[in-house]
Design a protein around this motif. Structure first.
Motif, PDB file in Angstrom:
ATOM      1  N   ALA A 233      -1.352  39.345  33.133  1.00 26.11           N
ATOM      2  CA  ALA A 233      -0.975  40.121  30.949  1.00 26.11           C
ATOM      3  C   ALA A 233      -2.184  40.637  30.705  1.00 26.11           C
TER       4      ALA A 233
ATOM      5  N   THR B 185       5.868  43.648  21.247  1.00 28.34           N
ATOM      6  CA  THR B 185       6.119  42.138  21.805  1.00 28.34           C
ATOM      7  C   THR B 185       6.886  41.812  23.468  1.00 28.34           C
TER       8      THR B 185
ATOM      9  N   LEU C  18       6.250  41.402  27.113  1.00 27.03           N
ATOM     10  CA  LEU C  18       7.292  40.485  27.977  1.00 27.03           C
ATOM     11  C   LEU C  18       8.471  40.656  28.743  1.00 27.03           C
TER      12      LEU C  18
ATOM     13  N   THR D  20      -1.662  34.466  32.989  1.00 27.18           N
ATOM     14  CA  THR D  20      -2.104  35.189  31.585  1.00 27.18           C
ATOM     15  C   THR D  20      -3.213  35.527  31.601  1.00 27.18           C
TER      16      THR D  20
END
Length: 340
Positions: A252, A124, A128, A248
Motif C-alpha cells: 500500500a 480514500t 481502497l 500495509t
C-alpha cells in the motif's frame, strides 16, 4: 535548506510571472476590460444626460480595478502589485459594489469545505477500491470494478452533478436544491445550523467525490499489481512476515507514492471544477462568484478569482515538493544532483 529556499523562490517567481502576464493581457488586449469599462461608464453618463467628465470616469475605473487608465503601463503595474501585496486590494466588484478581497475571503472557506472533503473522500475510496482490485486480480470482482471504474471515469463531473441534483434534490427532495444553509436558522455553533450546513453541502461534496472517480482506482490497482511482483515481497513472505504487514507496509505505501503528487495537484483541479459545480448547486463559493463575474463581465472580481486559483495551484505543487521526501525517504531533497 537550500532546496526549500530555491523551491520557494521558484513558486514566488512563478506567481509573479502569472500575475504579470495576466495584467498585461488584462490591460493591453484590443477592446479589453479597462476600455470596455470606460466605455460603459461613458454610455451610462450620456444616457442620464450628465456631462461626460473623463477625469471622473478615470477615477471610477481606478476605484473598480485599481488601475488609472491614463498612467503609463509600468506605473499601473507597480501600483497594482503594491495594492495587492501591501493592502490586499484587488479592486471593487462592479456587480456587488464590494471589495473583491472581502467577497473572495468570505466565500473561500465554503469552497474549501466542499472541495477538500470531496477530494479526501474520493481519494480514500479510490485507494481502497484499487487495493482490493489488485488483491483480487483476475476475479469477477476485479473485472466488474474495472469496467465500472472506466465507465464512471468517462462521465463528465457536471453531468454527474446535474443527475444528483435532479434525483436527490428535486425528485426525492432529500437534500436542498441550493444555498449554503437554511437562511431561516440563526447562524452559529448549534446542532440545527450545523446539520443544515451538512445537508446543503452533501450533494456538492458527493459530486466532488465523483470527479475523477475510477481513474485513481485503476492507477492504484496498476501500481499495486506491479509491486506485488517485486522480489522484495517474495523475500518478505519467505521471512514469515504476516500478510497484513506486507499489504500495509510494503504494498500500500509504495503503491500510493506515485499518486501523492497528483493528490496535491488535484487540490487545484477540484477548485477549478467548483466553478461549474457551485453554479449548478447555487452554492455561493469562490467558483459561484467566478461564474457570475464571467457572465456579468465583472473584470475585477474575475481577475481576483483567477489569482486565487493560481495561488492554490502553486501552493499545492509547493507542498508536494516539500513533503515528498518525508512521504518517501528514498527521494532526494534536491541537495544532490538527482532527478526525481
Amino acid at each position: 535548506m537550500g532546496y526549500y529556499l530555491r523551491r520557494t523562490a521558484q513558486a514566488i517567481l512563478t506567481l509573479i510571472i502569472v500575475v504579470s502576464i495576466t495584467f498585461v493581457l488584462f490591460r493591453l488586449m484590443p477592446g479589453g476590460p479597462i476600455q470596455a469599462m470606460k466605455n460603459r461608464l461613458i454610455r451610462q453618463a450620456a444616457a442620464t444626460g450628465t456631462a461626460v467628465n473623463i477625469d471622473r470616469i478615470n477615477e471610477m475605473v481606478e476605484l473598480y480595478t485599481g488601475i488609472m487608465p491614463d498612467q503609463p503601463i509600468y506605473i499601473q503595474y507597480i501600483n497594482y502589485l503594491r495594492d495587492i501585496i501591501l493592502y490586499q486590494d484587488f479592486g471593487e466588484s462592479i456587480r456587488y459594489s464590494q471589495p473583491v478581497f472581502d467577497i473572495l475571503f468570505e466565500a473561500m472557506p465554503w469552497s474549501v469545505f466542499i472541495s477538500v472533503y470531496g477530494l479526501a473522500l474520493g481519494y480514500t475510496a479510490n485507494i481502497l477500491l484499487g487495493a482490493v482490485m489488485a488483491y483480487k486480480e483476475g476475479s469477477r470482482f476485479d473485472q466488474i470494478s474495472t469496467v465500472g471504474s472506466i465507465f464512471l471515469n468517462s462521465i463528465p463531473y457536471y453531468v454527474g452533478a446535474i443527475v444528483l441534483l435532479a434525483i436527490f434534490a428535486y425528485d426525492l427532495e432529500w437534500f436542498p436544491t441550493g444555498g449554503r444553509y437554511n437562511t431561516d436558522l440563526d447562524p452559529g455553533f448549534n446542532v440545527f445550523f450545523m446539520i443544515s450546513i451538512l445537508r446543503h453541502a452533501a450533494l456538492p461534496i458527493l459530486s466532488g467525490f465523483i470527479v475523477g472517480f475510477g481513474g485513481r482506482a485503476l492507477s492504484m490497482r496498476g501500481n499495486s499489481v506491479r509491486i506485488l511482483g517485486e522480489d522484495y515481497l517474495r523475500v518478505a513472505r519467505l521471512r514469515g512476515i504476516s500478510s497484513t504487514r506486507i499489504a500495509t507496509r510494503y504494498v500500500a505505501r509504495n503503491a500510493i507514492l506515485p499518486m501523492y503528487t497528483n493528490l496535491m495537484i488535484g487540490i487545484s483541479a477540484i477548485f477549478s471544477s467548483s466553478v461549474i459545480l457551485e453554479y449548478i448547486f447555487t452554492y455561493p463559493g469562490v467558483g459561484w462568484f467566478t461564474f457570475g463575474a464571467l457572465k456579468a463581465r465583472d473584470y475585477p472580481l474575475l481577475m481576483g478569482s483567477f489569482l486565487f486559483f493560481t495561488t492554490i495551484t502553486i501552493i499545492g505543487i509547493l507542498i508536494a515538493d516539500f513533503t515528498y521526501g518525508i512521504v518517501d525517504p528514498r527521494a532526494s531533497t534536491g541537495d544532490q544532483d538527482e532527478a526525481f
